[in-house]
Scaffold this motif. Sequence first.
Motif, short mmCIF file in Angstrom:
data_model
loop_
_atom_site.label_atom_id
_atom_site.label_comp_id
_atom_site.label_asym_id
_atom_site.label_seq_id
_atom_site.Cartn_x
_atom_site.Cartn_y
_atom_site.Cartn_z
N LEU A 135 42.24 -49.72 35.57
CA LEU A 135 42.95 -51.24 35.12
C LEU A 135 43.53 -51.47 36.17
CD1 LEU A 135 45.02 -48.55 32.74
CD2 LEU A 135 43.58 -50.14 32.18
N ALA A 136 43.93 -51.58 37.09
CA ALA A 136 44.27 -52.36 38.26
C ALA A 136 43.16 -53.77 38.42
CB ALA A 136 43.98 -52.07 39.95
N ASN A 137 41.78 -53.48 37.38
CA ASN A 137 41.29 -54.66 37.79
C ASN A 137 41.06 -55.95 36.96
OD1 ASN A 137 39.95 -53.88 40.74
ND2 ASN A 137 38.24 -52.51 39.74
N TYR A 138 41.83 -54.63 35.49
CA TYR A 138 41.64 -56.09 34.17
C TYR A 138 43.11 -56.16 34.14
CZ TYR A 138 36.94 -54.66 33.24
OH TYR A 138 35.67 -54.33 33.60
N LEU A 139 44.49 -55.94 35.02
CA LEU A 139 46.06 -56.51 34.13
C LEU A 139 45.72 -58.01 34.61
CD1 LEU A 139 47.81 -54.42 36.72
CD2 LEU A 139 47.59 -54.04 34.29
N ASP A 140 46.74 -58.39 33.41
CA ASP A 140 47.15 -59.57 33.82
C ASP A 140 47.89 -60.61 34.85
OD1 ASP A 140 48.32 -61.89 31.22
OD2 ASP A 140 46.63 -61.72 31.97
N LEU B 196 52.80 -48.54 25.09
CA LEU B 196 50.48 -49.13 25.64
C LEU B 196 50.65 -50.41 25.41
CD1 LEU B 196 48.80 -45.32 25.16
CD2 LEU B 196 50.33 -46.77 27.65
N GLU B 197 51.05 -50.56 23.84
CA GLU B 197 51.22 -51.59 23.74
C GLU B 197 51.88 -53.07 24.69
OE1 GLU B 197 54.75 -50.68 21.87
OE2 GLU B 197 52.96 -49.36 22.31
N GLU B 198 52.40 -52.79 25.55
CA GLU B 198 52.88 -53.76 26.14
C GLU B 198 52.32 -54.05 26.88
OE1 GLU B 198 56.76 -53.20 26.69
OE2 GLU B 198 57.45 -51.94 24.64
N VAL B 199 51.65 -53.75 27.78
CA VAL B 199 50.76 -53.74 28.90
C VAL B 199 49.89 -54.95 28.68
CG1 VAL B 199 48.74 -52.41 30.59
CG2 VAL B 199 50.61 -50.54 28.99
N LYS B 200 49.34 -55.72 29.40
CA LYS B 200 49.21 -57.39 29.15
C LYS B 200 48.04 -57.09 29.74
CE LYS B 200 52.74 -59.98 28.83
NZ LYS B 200 53.25 -61.19 29.16
N LEU B 201 46.78 -56.97 28.93
CA LEU B 201 44.97 -56.49 29.88
C LEU B 201 43.89 -58.21 29.90
CD1 LEU B 201 44.53 -53.48 29.00
CD2 LEU B 201 45.74 -53.64 31.16
N PRO C 119 45.68 -47.36 27.91
CA PRO C 119 46.74 -49.27 26.97
C PRO C 119 45.41 -49.79 26.38
CG PRO C 119 47.18 -49.54 29.71
CD PRO C 119 46.45 -47.82 28.78
N MET C 120 44.02 -49.92 27.24
CA MET C 120 42.62 -50.61 27.23
C MET C 120 42.07 -50.39 26.23
SD MET C 120 40.14 -51.41 30.14
CE MET C 120 38.76 -52.81 29.88
N ILE C 121 42.13 -49.12 25.41
CA ILE C 121 41.35 -48.61 24.50
C ILE C 121 42.57 -48.50 23.12
CG2 ILE C 121 39.41 -46.56 23.53
CD1 ILE C 121 38.84 -47.91 26.66
N CYS C 122 41.96 -49.50 22.14
CA CYS C 122 41.93 -48.69 21.02
C CYS C 122 41.98 -49.10 19.88
CB CYS C 122 42.53 -51.09 20.60
SG CYS C 122 43.43 -51.63 21.89
N CYS C 123 42.09 -47.52 19.16
CA CYS C 123 41.05 -46.95 18.26
C CYS C 123 41.92 -47.65 17.18
CB CYS C 123 41.20 -45.63 18.67
SG CYS C 123 40.94 -44.96 19.90
N LEU C 124 41.27 -48.21 15.64
CA LEU C 124 41.18 -48.45 14.97
C LEU C 124 41.61 -46.48 13.78
CD1 LEU C 124 41.74 -50.09 12.44
CD2 LEU C 124 38.94 -50.18 12.25
#
Length: 749
Positions: free
Chosen positions: A100-105, A122-127, A149-154
């Motif tokens: 995740l450190a490589n994809y942080l805003d 999780l939804e508040e983590v900016k990626l 926080p990166m995986i969003c499951c419908l």
Amino acid sequence: MIVTQPQFYKEFKKICKQSLTYSTCKLAIFVSCFNVDAICSSKMLSEYLKRQFIVFQLVPVIGYIDLKERFMNLDADISNVIFIGCGATTDLESYLEIDLANYLDDDMTPEEAETLINSGRLEEVKLTRKIYVIDGQRPWNLDNLYGSPMICCLDDYSTAELDSEKEAFYYLINVSEDDEYAENEESSEEEEVEELAESESDDDEELDLEDSLDRKRVRALKKEPKESRRKKQKRLINEYQEILESYYQQGSTISVPSSHQTYDVLSALGEMNIDYLWLAIIGARSLRNIYRKVYDIVYPGLKAEIKRIQSEENSYMLRTSSESKSVNGSKFSFNVAEKADNLGLQTAREYNLFLLHHWTLYDSFFYSNYVNSKCQLYSNEGTRILKIMFARMGIPLIQANQKWHYLDLELKKNLDSLIEREAAKIGLREIIIEGFKRNYGFHGSISSSDYVESIQALLECNSYEDDMTSEKTLLDNLSQNKQVGKSKHSIEGDDEEADVDDETTVNEEKDRNEQFMKSFWRAYDALNNYDEILRGMEIAKFQQQFIFEKGSEIIQKGMIKTQSKFRIVILNESFTANSSVTRSKNNDSTFNRSASSLKDDRVVDITTFGQGSEMFQNPLILTKLGNWIQNVQADLDEGLLPLLIGAYNVETGTYLICGLPSRAILEDEDDDEDDDDDEKSNGKGARSRDQVSRQKVILNAFSVLFEKVTQEINIQARMDSFQSAIIELKKEDLAKFLNGLTRYSQYML
């Protein structure tokens, strides 16, 4: 991270807006290669994105290894990835080695992200990149739902039933079982008790509410021994571990068609048309043979949606056309659905027969999975029963062997009543079912079941060439057995030859994957190509004859063995290598061709078109053969058992094995809804939570068994399929693997 339908609708709008803003590709869509439902979903999304002039990548993937390799090779500019038909059951963040450190805003530090994740926000983590999973396979991997926080499951509302699993997941990730940590925790508690005890004796001043609560906690801690607190924590850990273990070991199933979810999202965007709805119907219909309950749940919503869309389009056409005219002072109007150039959808009664409107009446009955299992058409007695049924219906066999287009018009009109009257007498009570069809103007119409058979045939066929012009060429290419390099069993002790063989095996696997990719694109392109659908039906006829003949041979040779908890069919080297694809020389006598597998006295000569060994190495064909055997066994006795079917690959020296759940007959708890209820239901066909909670599912426990057994006996095996009950292992490991399955099945099947 869980994303509901309304949330995903908003997210998808952002994805489209972001992808449209940049000139480079920002969106990638990964889709499972062997899943008709997922292919329909990807087709819907692709068509929508093309209309919006949005650049995207469509990436078909064969299995998890292919998924990981292609994900790692994505461009850094890709900010959104959608997984369709894959990813729900595995921990994607761990498997894809995502840091995740490589994809942080830029405006978020790792410490801030960790704090938000630990607090469940999780939804508040900016990626800079997110992965969205649209997949009906269950059970969910809880790390995808609650840990990343990166995986969003419908969500399809099934997560509402995971309260205990959610509690267990959060408890276990926040509790360390390290003894040192536990000791430090206990020492801190002792210090806290001592401090509170000292403060209690300092003065007798009046205490506020908080102090009184502290005093009560002190007394409780004094009364509770250290050892009991540790035991309590250990007991909770064990309980929660059992909850999660039970959850993951329940077996795999399908909860909802991914095409249904995709259609709901596009509907929320205001993109509703007949093409999208037809794809949603095809995706759902492809699941009916195995997951009938899933199809039955979405059927009322799809039916209501057809009525709504068709009525709107018909009203518009009638207002803008000159079809409503006045004749002799009186008005009349033509039904738009009956126009010769009509391309609309209709609810219709479908026959539970194989390609009836594109084959002969007799062949459709004879090769129908439903009919030949109910009537046992693999036996002479079964064919006699079928002939008697035609005689009672007053249909001569000569006429029954004519193609549908040439049947007598009066017979076509009365066929429903004839079949319902006579078929029920021999136990065929579901020969006519409720379904859908699509009109193709002057060409006629195609039912959803026939459409699915065609798409599946294109997907299952590995040796199909675009320049085929004759049926014989089609059969030759379908049944051709490639001989690449030397067989493994002919190589002994020669290192140089062994290296060549290893290289040959790698090349064979590469060629096979390339064929799977070609099959995917054929099926994908055929979804809106009438001519390709017709061509797929010809392939489907060939494949169905192959399935029937090989299934009949398996039953007649007594190759089905029964273990304590499951049945097993192993197609060894002699069976797969010598399996021929046969067809009657007399093309005009369909009846004799059908009877050929039963060694009837009137059988004509057989021409061998080649070897069918390649077909056994296609997991889709092998699964279809297993499902045919399951249907037959379900009608032979009341003991409904799961089935394990495996086929030997001479070229690689391995067995491809598929595990199929039992064909349990499920009673529908939901009351049948009438047309009025359908009209009142949600136009998008969305399911209510009550409907989901009442759903009975068929669980495939082999998905868990395979993993447990391979770990226990320590063998090298390949479980790369998104359908987790498929495994490939070496010939020498087969006996150990089957013994392990028998041992573990006592507890899990």
